[in-house]
Design an enzyme around this catalytic site. Structure first.
Site, PDB file in Angstrom:
ATOM      1  CD  GLN A  96       3.458  32.945  18.185  1.00  0.00           C
ATOM      2  OE1 GLN A  96       3.778  33.960  18.799  1.00  0.00           O
ATOM      3  NE2 GLN A  96       2.198  32.573  18.031  1.00  0.00           N
ATOM      4  CB  VAL A 130      10.373  26.170  21.666  1.00  0.00           C
ATOM      5  CG1 VAL A 130      10.436  27.583  21.124  1.00  0.00           C
ATOM      6  CG2 VAL A 130      10.023  26.184  23.160  1.00  0.00           C
ATOM      7  CG  HIS A 141       9.116  32.324  18.860  1.00  0.00           C
ATOM      8  ND1 HIS A 141       7.992  32.652  19.583  1.00  0.00           N
ATOM      9  CD2 HIS A 141       9.267  33.319  17.951  1.00  0.00           C
ATOM     10  CE1 HIS A 141       7.484  33.780  19.128  1.00  0.00           C
ATOM     11  NE2 HIS A 141       8.230  34.203  18.132  1.00  0.00           N
ATOM     12  CB  THR A 171      -1.045  32.601  19.290  1.00  0.00           C
ATOM     13  OG1 THR A 171      -0.105  33.661  19.540  1.00  0.00           O
ATOM     14  CG2 THR A 171      -1.829  32.901  18.030  1.00  0.00           C
ATOM     15  CB  SER A 172      -1.750  35.918  23.848  1.00  0.00           C
ATOM     16  OG  SER A 172      -0.354  35.990  23.635  1.00  0.00           O
TER      17      SER A 172
HETATM   18  C1  BJW Z   1      -5.937  28.269  23.988  1.00  0.00           C
HETATM   19  C2  BJW Z   1      -6.023  27.070  24.692  1.00  0.00           C
HETATM   20  C3  BJW Z   1      -6.598  25.985  24.018  1.00  0.00           C
HETATM   21  C4  BJW Z   1      -5.058  28.526  25.965  1.00  0.00           C
HETATM   22  N1  BJW Z   1      -7.026  26.144  22.777  1.00  0.00           N
HETATM   23  N2  BJW Z   1      -6.404  28.401  22.764  1.00  0.00           N
HETATM   24  C5  BJW Z   1       6.270  45.462  17.445  1.00  0.00           C
HETATM   25  C6  BJW Z   1       5.554  46.142  18.415  1.00  0.00           C
HETATM   26  C7  BJW Z   1       5.953  46.049  19.759  1.00  0.00           C
HETATM   27  C8  BJW Z   1       7.040  45.283  20.166  1.00  0.00           C
HETATM   28  C9  BJW Z   1       7.716  44.605  19.197  1.00  0.00           C
HETATM   29  C10 BJW Z   1       7.343  44.705  17.864  1.00  0.00           C
HETATM   30  N3  BJW Z   1       8.182  43.914  17.146  1.00  0.00           N
HETATM   31  C11 BJW Z   1       9.047  43.315  17.989  1.00  0.00           C
HETATM   32  C12 BJW Z   1       8.789  43.726  19.249  1.00  0.00           C
HETATM   33  C13 BJW Z   1       9.513  43.268  20.483  1.00  0.00           C
HETATM   34  C14 BJW Z   1       9.122  41.888  20.939  1.00  0.00           C
HETATM   35  C15 BJW Z   1       7.629  41.860  21.238  1.00  0.00           C
HETATM   36  O1  BJW Z   1       6.824  41.353  20.482  1.00  0.00           O
HETATM   37  N4  BJW Z   1       7.240  42.343  22.396  1.00  0.00           N
HETATM   38  C16 BJW Z   1       5.834  42.293  22.786  1.00  0.00           C
HETATM   39  C17 BJW Z   1       5.763  41.821  24.219  1.00  0.00           C
HETATM   40  C18 BJW Z   1       5.184  43.624  22.529  1.00  0.00           C
HETATM   41  N5  BJW Z   1       9.466  40.908  19.934  1.00  0.00           N
HETATM   42  C19 BJW Z   1      10.673  40.409  19.849  1.00  0.00           C
HETATM   43  O2  BJW Z   1      11.567  40.765  20.599  1.00  0.00           O
HETATM   44  C20 BJW Z   1      10.941  39.387  18.757  1.00  0.00           C
HETATM   45  N6  BJW Z   1      12.071  39.779  18.042  1.00  0.00           N
HETATM   46  C21 BJW Z   1      12.027  40.707  17.056  1.00  0.00           C
HETATM   47  O3  BJW Z   1      10.986  41.109  16.581  1.00  0.00           O
HETATM   48  O4  BJW Z   1      13.262  41.149  16.636  1.00  0.00           O
HETATM   49  C22 BJW Z   1      13.319  42.435  16.024  1.00  0.00           C
HETATM   50  C23 BJW Z   1      13.045  43.514  17.072  1.00  0.00           C
HETATM   51  C24 BJW Z   1      13.582  43.407  18.344  1.00  0.00           C
HETATM   52  C25 BJW Z   1      13.308  44.394  19.309  1.00  0.00           C
HETATM   53  C26 BJW Z   1      12.470  45.461  18.990  1.00  0.00           C
HETATM   54  C27 BJW Z   1      11.928  45.551  17.700  1.00  0.00           C
HETATM   55  C28 BJW Z   1      12.224  44.570  16.733  1.00  0.00           C
HETATM   56  C29 BJW Z   1      11.273  38.032  19.389  1.00  0.00           C
HETATM   57  C30 BJW Z   1      10.110  37.418  20.076  1.00  0.00           C
HETATM   58  C31 BJW Z   1      10.529  36.078  20.704  1.00  0.00           C
HETATM   59  C32 BJW Z   1       9.451  35.551  21.637  1.00  0.00           C
HETATM   60  N7  BJW Z   1       9.997  34.543  22.452  1.00  0.00           N
HETATM   61  C33 BJW Z   1       9.110  33.873  23.412  1.00  0.00           C
HETATM   62  C34 BJW Z   1       9.945  33.190  24.554  1.00  0.00           C
HETATM   63  C35 BJW Z   1      10.942  32.272  24.078  1.00  0.00           C
HETATM   64  C36 BJW Z   1      10.377  30.930  23.720  1.00  0.00           C
HETATM   65  C37 BJW Z   1      10.268  30.022  24.927  1.00  0.00           C
HETATM   66  O5  BJW Z   1      11.062  30.074  25.869  1.00  0.00           O
HETATM   67  O6  BJW Z   1       9.341  29.215  24.890  1.00  0.00           O
HETATM   68  O7  BJW Z   1       8.246  32.964  22.760  1.00  0.00           O
HETATM   69  S1  BJW Z   1       7.988  34.962  24.228  1.00  0.00           S
HETATM   70  C38 BJW Z   1       6.670  33.842  24.399  1.00  0.00           C
HETATM   71  O8  BJW Z   1       5.541  34.441  23.722  1.00  0.00           O
HETATM   72  C39 BJW Z   1       7.093  32.609  23.580  1.00  0.00           C
HETATM   73  C40 BJW Z   1       5.881  32.384  22.734  1.00  0.00           C
HETATM   74  O9  BJW Z   1       6.218  31.674  21.559  1.00  0.00           O
HETATM   75  C41 BJW Z   1       5.343  33.774  22.473  1.00  0.00           C
HETATM   76  C42 BJW Z   1       3.915  33.837  22.082  1.00  0.00           C
HETATM   77  O10 BJW Z   1       3.093  33.372  23.113  1.00  0.00           O
HETATM   78  P1  BJW Z   1       1.792  32.558  22.749  1.00  0.00           P
HETATM   79  O11 BJW Z   1       2.174  31.341  22.015  1.00  0.00           O
HETATM   80  O12 BJW Z   1       0.837  33.466  22.091  1.00  0.00           O
HETATM   81  O13 BJW Z   1       1.266  32.084  24.190  1.00  0.00           O
HETATM   82  P2  BJW Z   1       0.438  32.856  25.313  1.00  0.00           P
HETATM   83  O14 BJW Z   1       0.580  32.100  26.566  1.00  0.00           O
HETATM   84  O15 BJW Z   1       0.768  34.291  25.338  1.00  0.00           O
HETATM   85  O16 BJW Z   1      -1.090  32.748  24.816  1.00  0.00           O
HETATM   86  C43 BJW Z   1      -1.758  31.503  24.754  1.00  0.00           C
HETATM   87  C44 BJW Z   1      -3.137  31.725  24.143  1.00  0.00           C
HETATM   88  O17 BJW Z   1      -3.746  30.464  23.956  1.00  0.00           O
HETATM   89  C45 BJW Z   1      -4.087  32.558  25.024  1.00  0.00           C
HETATM   90  O18 BJW Z   1      -4.718  33.548  24.203  1.00  0.00           O
HETATM   91  C46 BJW Z   1      -5.124  31.532  25.518  1.00  0.00           C
HETATM   92  O19 BJW Z   1      -6.435  32.056  25.602  1.00  0.00           O
HETATM   93  C47 BJW Z   1      -5.086  30.512  24.420  1.00  0.00           C
HETATM   94  N8  BJW Z   1      -5.400  29.144  24.845  1.00  0.00           N
HETATM   95  N9  BJW Z   1      -5.551  27.232  25.966  1.00  0.00           N
HETATM   96  C48 BJW Z   1      -6.976  27.337  22.190  1.00  0.00           C
HETATM   97  N10 BJW Z   1      -6.760  24.761  24.646  1.00  0.00           N
END
Ligand code: BJW
Length: 245
Positions: A96, A98, A114, A193-194
């Site tokens: 995920q 970028v 992503h 990932t969260s």
């Molecule tokens: C460590 C550590 C260390 C720290 N070692 N660990 C189903 C249900 C509900 C909603 C939806 C669904 N399906 C789709 C949706 C809508 C939406 C969504 O998911 N919303 C949620 C908020 C509920 N999804 C979308 O819109 C996606 N599109 C899609 O599904 O299209 C069809 C659709 C659309 C609309 C409705 C329904 C269907 C697109 C998602 C795109 C996400 N984009 C982002 C931002 C852009 C990228 C950027 O600018 O960088 O991507 S959001 C942001 O979150 C980013 C990340 O890639 C993504 C995930 O975050 P990640 O990587 O998990 O990071 P963190 O910070 O959240 O967590 C870090 C973790 O690491 C923590 O747990 C720490 O503890 C841990 N950690 N240090 C190990 N050293």
């Protein structure tokens, strides 16, 4: 600590998130409290956010380009490279992130679900210009324009509410199908990932439904932690190099 067997029967699908780059110095989304310039990231990184304030969106991504260009892969990235060298085509990395750090570390079988921070594209869906490499850190107050149609350029990133590239999703699904059809042992490992953003957060359930084995390596219990059979708590840069055997 539990260890993960990577033998000749193993097919390994890895999902990484922002936590894997944290030890390189890239801030996680949770670490920023989901905020940037006091705005929810979900508002900035969205088509609505770009329509409302493209200057702010480009400030956000230019700042992140500058930050990501300045950091290096860490031992967590390196461990995944070593596993890929060992498993070959029985390895796939879906990230995920970028920031491009997996490729810089040497990972080759990578799906950037992503998008990529160092790629831009035209915001006009009718423009024929394909996405192109772009490392420019645009000066504050600048929004680049498309050379072909004059519309605004945007980062080649999948924002909230946007569809992921169907080819990327097919590549991930095909890998899992091929593993199961070969009679191999499919292992899914998520790291850093969260488990809050879909469709990535749903991959664990799909793999379990297909009969695969599931592992989580994370600093704290992610939102979907209870879906995993194995949870190794800790920093990915410390856990991953010791996990595979
Ligand atoms: C460590 C550590 C260390 C720290 N070692 N660990 C189903 C249900 C509900 C909603 C939806 C669904 N399906 C789709 C949706 C809508 C939406 C969504 O998911 N919303 C949620 C908020 C509920 N999804 C979308 O819109 C996606 N599109 C899609 O599904 O299209 C069809 C659709 C659309 C609309 C409705 C329904 C269907 C697109 C998602 C795109 C996400 N984009 C982002 C931002 C852009 C990228 C950027 O600018 O960088 O991507 S959001 C942001 O979150 C980013 C990340 O890639 C993504 C995930 O975050 P990640 O990587 O998990 O990071 P963190 O910070 O959240 O967590 C870090 C973790 O690491 C923590 O747990 C720490 O503890 C841990 N950690 N240090 C190990 N050293």
């Amino acid at each position: 600590m539990e260890t993960l067997l990577l033998d000749a029967n193993t097919w390994l699908l890895v999902l990484t998130g922002a936590g894997v780059s944290a030890e390189s110095g890239v801030p996680t989304f949770r670490g920023m409290n989901g905020l940037w310039e006091d705005q929810p990231v979900t508002e900035v990184a969205s088509p609505r956010g770009f329509a409302k304030d493209p200057l702010r969106v480009w400030r956000f991504y230019s700042q992140r380009r500058a930050g990501a260009a300045d950091v290096s892969p860490n031992p967590g990235h390196d461990a995944l490279v070593a596993w890929e060298r060992h498993l070959g085509d029985r390895f796939l990395l879906a990230t995920q992130n970028v920031d491009g750090l997996h490729r810089r570390a040497g990972s080759q079988r990578v799906v950037e679900m992503h998008g990529n921070l160092f790629t831009s594209r035209c915001s006009n869906p009718d423009c024929t210009r394909p996405p192109f490499p772009d490392t420019t850190v645009y000066a504050s107050g600048t929004v680049p324009g498309c050379k072909e149609c004059g519309a605004l350029l945007r980062p080649h990133i999948v924002w909230f509410g946007e569809q992921l590239d169907p080819d990327d999703l097919t590549r991930i699904e095909s890998f899992a199908v091929k593993a199961m059809r070969s009679g191999g042992r499919l292992v899914f490992l998520a790291a850093g990932t969260s488990g809050a953003v879909y469709p990535a957060a749903g991959m664990v359930d799909n793999v379990r439904a297909a009969g695969g084995e599931t592992w989580l390596v994370n600093l704290d219990a992610s939102e979907n932690a209870s879906s995993f059979e194995h949870f190794v708590q800790g920093k990915s840069g410390e856990v991953l190099p010791k996990l595979g055997r």
